[in-house]
Design a protein around this motif. Structure first.
Motif, PDB file in Angstrom:
ATOM      1  N   ARG A   9     -32.302  47.507   3.472  1.00 59.23           N
ATOM      2  CA  ARG A   9     -32.825  47.642   4.604  1.00 59.23           C
ATOM      3  C   ARG A   9     -32.339  49.226   5.048  1.00 59.23           C
ATOM      4  NH1 ARG A   9     -33.705  44.387   9.598  1.00 59.23           N
ATOM      5  NH2 ARG A   9     -33.945  45.945  11.310  1.00 59.23           N
ATOM      6  N   THR A  10     -33.208  50.143   5.455  1.00 52.84           N
ATOM      7  CA  THR A  10     -32.940  51.428   5.415  1.00 52.84           C
ATOM      8  C   THR A  10     -32.451  52.102   6.617  1.00 52.84           C
ATOM      9  OG1 THR A  10     -35.223  51.884   5.439  1.00 52.84           O
ATOM     10  CG2 THR A  10     -34.214  52.140   3.217  1.00 52.84           C
ATOM     11  N   LYS A  43     -36.968  57.496   8.893  1.00 48.97           N
ATOM     12  CA  LYS A  43     -36.685  56.377   8.255  1.00 48.97           C
ATOM     13  C   LYS A  43     -36.452  56.444   6.771  1.00 48.97           C
ATOM     14  CE  LYS A  43     -37.024  51.841   7.587  1.00 48.97           C
ATOM     15  NZ  LYS A  43     -35.996  51.023   7.984  1.00 48.97           N
ATOM     16  N   LEU A  44     -35.238  56.567   6.321  1.00 47.84           N
ATOM     17  CA  LEU A  44     -34.928  57.123   5.004  1.00 47.84           C
ATOM     18  C   LEU A  44     -34.980  56.110   3.742  1.00 47.84           C
ATOM     19  CD1 LEU A  44     -31.913  59.204   6.270  1.00 47.84           C
ATOM     20  CD2 LEU A  44     -34.132  59.947   5.764  1.00 47.84           C
ATOM     21  N   GLU A  45     -36.167  56.044   3.334  1.00 47.23           N
ATOM     22  CA  GLU A  45     -36.225  55.147   2.178  1.00 47.23           C
ATOM     23  C   GLU A  45     -35.791  55.905   0.839  1.00 47.23           C
ATOM     24  OE1 GLU A  45     -37.912  52.017   1.634  1.00 47.23           O
ATOM     25  OE2 GLU A  45     -37.290  52.179   3.697  1.00 47.23           O
ATOM     26  N   THR A  46     -35.186  57.168   0.841  1.00 47.81           N
ATOM     27  CA  THR A  46     -34.605  57.815  -0.254  1.00 47.81           C
ATOM     28  C   THR A  46     -33.435  57.144  -0.568  1.00 47.81           C
ATOM     29  OG1 THR A  46     -33.614  59.123   1.600  1.00 47.81           O
ATOM     30  CG2 THR A  46     -35.682  60.020   0.507  1.00 47.81           C
ATOM     31  N   VAL A  47     -32.790  56.317   0.188  1.00 44.54           N
ATOM     32  CA  VAL A  47     -31.513  55.474  -0.298  1.00 44.54           C
ATOM     33  C   VAL A  47     -31.801  54.220  -0.893  1.00 44.54           C
ATOM     34  CG1 VAL A  47     -30.150  56.652   1.888  1.00 44.54           C
ATOM     35  CG2 VAL A  47     -31.051  54.035   1.953  1.00 44.54           C
ATOM     36  N   GLN A  48     -32.879  53.814  -1.455  1.00 46.52           N
ATOM     37  CA  GLN A  48     -33.018  52.869  -2.059  1.00 46.52           C
ATOM     38  C   GLN A  48     -32.659  53.267  -3.510  1.00 46.52           C
ATOM     39  OE1 GLN A  48     -34.160  49.885  -1.226  1.00 46.52           O
ATOM     40  NE2 GLN A  48     -35.398  50.238   0.657  1.00 46.52           N
ATOM     41  N   PRO A  49     -32.396  52.032  -4.399  1.00 44.93           N
ATOM     42  CA  PRO A  49     -31.493  52.286  -5.587  1.00 44.93           C
ATOM     43  C   PRO A  49     -32.727  52.897  -6.443  1.00 44.93           C
ATOM     44  CG  PRO A  49     -31.228  50.238  -4.933  1.00 44.93           C
ATOM     45  CD  PRO A  49     -32.255  50.404  -3.967  1.00 44.93           C
TER      46      PRO A  49
END
Length: 324
Positions: free
Chosen positions: A22-23, A42-48
Motif C-alpha cells: 500500500r503506497t 501517489k508513490l508507486e515507485t516504492v513497489q518491490p
C-alpha cells in the motif's frame, strides 16, 4: 461498465495483500504552491519492482495459480514484464517476457534477474505481442496482458481505492496514459466512490496510441517512436475489449507533452521532490509545471499525481539532470 464492479476491485485488494505494498500519498509543498491547491504524489515507485504494474500482474497471476497454471507469457515495454516475472517467481510459475528492441536495456536485465526469459522481438510492441501470442498457440503458455484484462485492471484499480481512503476530498487525479489499464482502473474505482472526481490522462505527443484512438473513436495503430516516456509507448490493440471503452467513458481530459516538458518534470522530481523517476512517471508533474492541467471551478481542491515508476536507466537520468 458492467464488466467490472467495485466488488471485483476489493477482491483484488484482498488477493494482492501481503504481496504488493500500500503506497504512500505524500503532499508536495512546491507543487501545491504552483497549483494553488494541495498536490499529493501517489508513490508507486516504492513497489518491490519499482512500478505500479505489480498490482495488476499479481492479481492476474494469483488467479491463474489457483487454476494450476505453470507457464505464463506477456508482452511488455518493461515494467509489466518485470512485474510478471516477480509475481511468477513468488508463485513458482515459469515466465517468458516478450519485448521490442525499443525497451531500455536496464528493464530487460531486470526481467532476467528475476528468473524469467526475456525475448527481444522486432521494433514495436506489436511485434512483441505477436511473439507472445505464438507462444500461447504453439507452446501452451497462458497469456497475461499488460493492460486489457479485467484482473489486471482490477489490480491497478486498488490505487484508486487507496486514494479515496487516504484523501476522501480528492478533486482531481492525474494519471499517465498508455494502454489504459492504469487509467481505466483508477478512474473506475475513483468515480464509483466519488463520481465528481476529475480524471486527466497525460501522455507524450508522439506515438500516443490511446489518445489517437480516442480521437478516432476506435482503437487505431500508431507508429512507435523513442521517448523519455518509453513506458507509455505501444499500441492498445485493435481488438481492445476493456481499457478503451472504460477510458473513453471516464476520461475528462487528455494532455499531450513534448519531450522537453517531460524532461523538466523529471528534473523537478529529482531536484525538488528528491525522486528518481522514469519519464512516464514524471508526466503528471510535468503537466502541472507547464500549467497544462485545467482545474475548472467545480474541481478546485486536492490534486493527486500518480507517480508510476522509478525504473529509468541511471546514465540517462544523470544526463537529463545535468542538462537541467
Amino acid at each position: 461498465m458492467s464488466v467490472l464492479s467495485l466488488a471485483d476491485v476489493y477482491r483484488a485488494r484482498r488477493r494482492i495483500e501481503g504481496r504488493v505494498l500500500r503506497t504512500p500519498l505524500v503532499e508536495s509543498p512546491t507543487l501545491s504552491a504552483i497549483a494553488k491547491n494541495p498536490v499529493y504524489l501517489k508513490l508507486e515507485t516504492v513497489q518491490p519492482t519499482g512500478s505500479f504494474k505489480l498490482r495488476g500482474a499479481t492479481n492476474a497471476l494469483v488467479r491463474l495459480a489457483e487454476t494450476g497454471c505453470k507457464r505464463v507469457v506477456t508482452a511488455s515495454t518493461g515494467n509489466h514484464g518485470r512485474a510478471v516475472a516477480h509475481a511468477a517467481r513468488a508463485l513458482g510459475i515459469e515466465a517468458a517476457v516478450c519485448m521490442s528492441s525499443l525497451v531500455p536495456s536496464n528493464k530487460v536485465e531486470a526481467v532476467r534477474a528475476l528468473g524469467a526469459q526475456a525475448r527481444i522481438v522486432g521494433k514495436s510492441q506489436d511485434d512483441a505481442q505477436a511473439e507472445a501470442q505464438r507462444l500461447v498457440r504453439e507452446e501452451g503458455y497462458a497469456y497475461v496482458p499488460p493492460f486489457d484484462h479485467l484482473d489486471v485492471i482490477a489490480g491497478q484499480a486498488t490505487i484508486g481505492v487507496e486514494i479515496a481512503e487516504d484523501l476522501p476530498d480528492v478533486a482531481h487525479i492525474v494519471v499517465p496514459l498508455s494502454g489504459g489499464g492504469l487509467f481505466a482502473g483508477i478512474a473506475f474505482a475513483a468515480k464509483q466512490i466519488n463520481p465528481a472526481v476529475r480524471m486527466t490522462g497525460v501522455t507524450m505527443e508522439r506515438g500516443a496510441a490511446m489518445h489517437a484512438s480516442l480521437e478516432a473513436g476506435k482503437p487505431v495503430l500508431v507508429d512507435e517512436v523513442e521517448s523519455l516516456a518509453d513506458s507509455l509507448g505501444g499500441g492498445i490493440g485493435l481488438d481492445n475489449q476493456y481499457t478503451f471503452p472504460i477510458t473513453r467513458e471516464l476520461i475528462d481530459e487528455v494532455v499531450l507533452l513534448d519531450e522537453a516538458t517531460i524532461a523538466r518534470g523529471l528534473v523537478h522530481a529529482y531536484e525538488h521532490e528528491r525522486l528518481v523517476l522514469e519519464g512516464a512517471a514524471a508526466v503528471g508533474i510535468a503537466a502541472l509545471l507547464a500549467q497544462r492541467l485545467h482545474n475548472a471551478p467545480d474541481f478546485q481542491g486536492p490534486i493527486v499525481l500518480i507517480v508510476t515508476g522509478a525504473n529509468i536507466d541511471m546514465n540517462q537520468h544523470r544526463r537529463i539532470v545535468r542538462a537541467g
